[in-house]
Design a protein around this motif. Structure first.
Motif, PDB file in Angstrom:
ATOM      1  N   GLN A 135       2.251   3.172   7.810  1.00 65.21           N
ATOM      2  CA  GLN A 135       2.388   1.860   7.147  1.00 65.21           C
ATOM      3  C   GLN A 135       3.771   1.265   7.433  1.00 65.21           C
ATOM      4  O   GLN A 135       3.897   0.079   7.741  1.00 65.21           O
ATOM      5  N   LEU A 172       0.835  -1.210   0.000  1.00 64.03           N
ATOM      6  CA  LEU A 172       0.000   0.000   0.000  1.00 64.03           C
ATOM      7  C   LEU A 172       0.866   1.254   0.000  1.00 64.03           C
ATOM      8  O   LEU A 172       0.567   2.237  -0.687  1.00 64.03           O
ATOM      9  N   ASN A 173       1.957   1.214   0.767  1.00 69.19           N
ATOM     10  CA  ASN A 173       2.826   2.387   0.791  1.00 69.19           C
ATOM     11  C   ASN A 173       3.521   2.587  -0.547  1.00 69.19           C
ATOM     12  O   ASN A 173       3.721   3.714  -1.003  1.00 69.19           O
ATOM     13  N   ARG A 197       0.137   7.850  -6.331  1.00 63.79           N
ATOM     14  CA  ARG A 197      -0.644   9.016  -5.925  1.00 63.79           C
ATOM     15  C   ARG A 197       0.081  10.284  -6.377  1.00 63.79           C
ATOM     16  O   ARG A 197       1.300  10.402  -6.200  1.00 63.79           O
ATOM     17  N   TRP A 237       0.623   9.040   6.766  1.00 67.02           N
ATOM     18  CA  TRP A 237      -0.006   7.756   6.439  1.00 67.02           C
ATOM     19  C   TRP A 237       1.089   6.753   6.029  1.00 67.02           C
ATOM     20  O   TRP A 237       1.092   5.605   6.473  1.00 67.02           O
ATOM     21  N   SER A 238       2.031   7.218   5.206  1.00 67.02           N
ATOM     22  CA  SER A 238       3.160   6.369   4.806  1.00 67.02           C
ATOM     23  C   SER A 238       3.955   5.932   6.018  1.00 67.02           C
ATOM     24  O   SER A 238       4.330   4.755   6.147  1.00 67.02           O
ATOM     25  N   ARG A 290      -0.019  13.288  -1.675  1.00 64.17           N
ATOM     26  CA  ARG A 290       0.574  12.266  -0.797  1.00 64.17           C
ATOM     27  C   ARG A 290       0.475  12.690   0.657  1.00 64.17           C
ATOM     28  O   ARG A 290       0.432  13.872   0.985  1.00 64.17           O
ATOM     29  N   TRP A 291       0.489  11.681   1.519  1.00 63.59           N
ATOM     30  CA  TRP A 291       0.227  11.898   2.936  1.00 63.59           C
ATOM     31  C   TRP A 291       1.357  11.216   3.722  1.00 63.59           C
ATOM     32  O   TRP A 291       1.292  10.014   4.000  1.00 63.59           O
ATOM     33  N   TYR A 329       2.182   1.866  -3.435  1.00 59.84           N
ATOM     34  CA  TYR A 329       1.171   2.510  -4.289  1.00 59.84           C
ATOM     35  C   TYR A 329       1.101   4.007  -3.981  1.00 59.84           C
ATOM     36  O   TYR A 329       0.985   4.841  -4.890  1.00 59.84           O
ATOM     37  N   GLU A 330       1.153   4.326  -2.691  1.00 59.28           N
ATOM     38  CA  GLU A 330       1.092   5.737  -2.278  1.00 59.28           C
ATOM     39  C   GLU A 330       2.236   6.523  -2.919  1.00 59.28           C
ATOM     40  O   GLU A 330       2.041   7.608  -3.461  1.00 59.28           O
TER      41      GLU A 330
END
Ligand SMILES: N[C@@H](CCC(=O)N[C@@H](CS)C(=O)NCC(=O)O)C(=O)O
Length: 204
Positions: free
Chosen positions: A131, A110-111, A118, A127-128, A123-124, A113-114
């Motif tokens: 993860q 998921l990270n 994104r 959030w990264s 980007r956040w 993909y981020e």
């Protein structure tokens, strides 16, 4: 059987390592399964509505999605040593470790993909970071537990090795070894197995 496959996926690698270790390579046809949330693979999406790889299509068209289910199924279709114990505390320990390793791989994918998909302005970073904190915590659990694993080959150790391998592949600059010498040592041995060598992700 057909396996929707991509060499870069750690979940596909887990299934492939199990296929190698259980001598079932000639029973499974690999079909290209590359997909992302932004570019769905139509053939895969028809077989697996969740649109994720790995997905295993049986001769009658039934498709199993989700690597734990696929691995459990493929562990019933060979006559060698079981990768998942049939019962008892050993079974739950193997499934428990697989679940933790899968959690690491989910967070790391998921990270990825981020970072890769994104748009930069959306980007956040927190959030990264969250993860990757999951990744670090799971690696610490591996470090604490790996001495008990020794030379065991089962779905727990396969999952752990694929998780470590994914970090080396996609997060090569992230040094997980220095603070985790037992895990580093164990992984050096496990990753030398023919099943792991045959499934190394492509460079880049
Ligand atoms: N829980 C699933 C996770 C599979 C997964 O996340 N696969 C990724 C590739 S590594 C995928 O297909 N992503 C495409 C998407 O999310 O649309 C499993 O264990 O098989």
């Amino acid at each position: 059987m057909k396996l929707f496959h991509a060499q870069a996926s750690p979940f596909v690698r887990k299934v492939m390592v199990l296929i190698h270790e259980t001598g079932q390579l000639d029973r499974v046809e690999l079909v290209p399964g590359e997909t992302t949330p932004l570019a769905a693979n139509p053939e895969l999406a028809r077989a697996n509505p969740v649109g994720k790889i790995p997905a295993l299509m049986l001769e009658d068209g039934t498709t199993f999605a989700n690597s734990p289910l696929i691995c459990e199924y493929l562990d019933t279709t060979h006559d060698g040593p079981r990768m998942v114990p049939a019962s008892g505390p050993e079974r739950w320990e193997v499934l428990r470790m697989q679940a933790i390793a899968d959690g690491l791989m989910d967070a790391a994918v998921l990270n990825r993909y981020e970072i890769m998909m994104r748009p930069a302005q959306l980007r956040w970073p927190e959030w990264s970071d969250g993860q990757m904190a999951k990744v670090d915590r799971v690696m610490d659990v591996f470090e604490a537990s790996v001495q008990r694993s020794g030379a065991t080959v089962d779905l727990a150790t396969i999952s752990m090795a694929c998780a470590c391998g994914y970090l080396d592949f996609r997060y090569a600059g992230r040094d997980w070894r220095s603070a985790r010498p037992a895990l580093a040592d164990w992984y050096a041995g496990f990753s030398d197995r023919p099943s792991m060598r045959a499934t190394v992700p492509p460079a880049g």
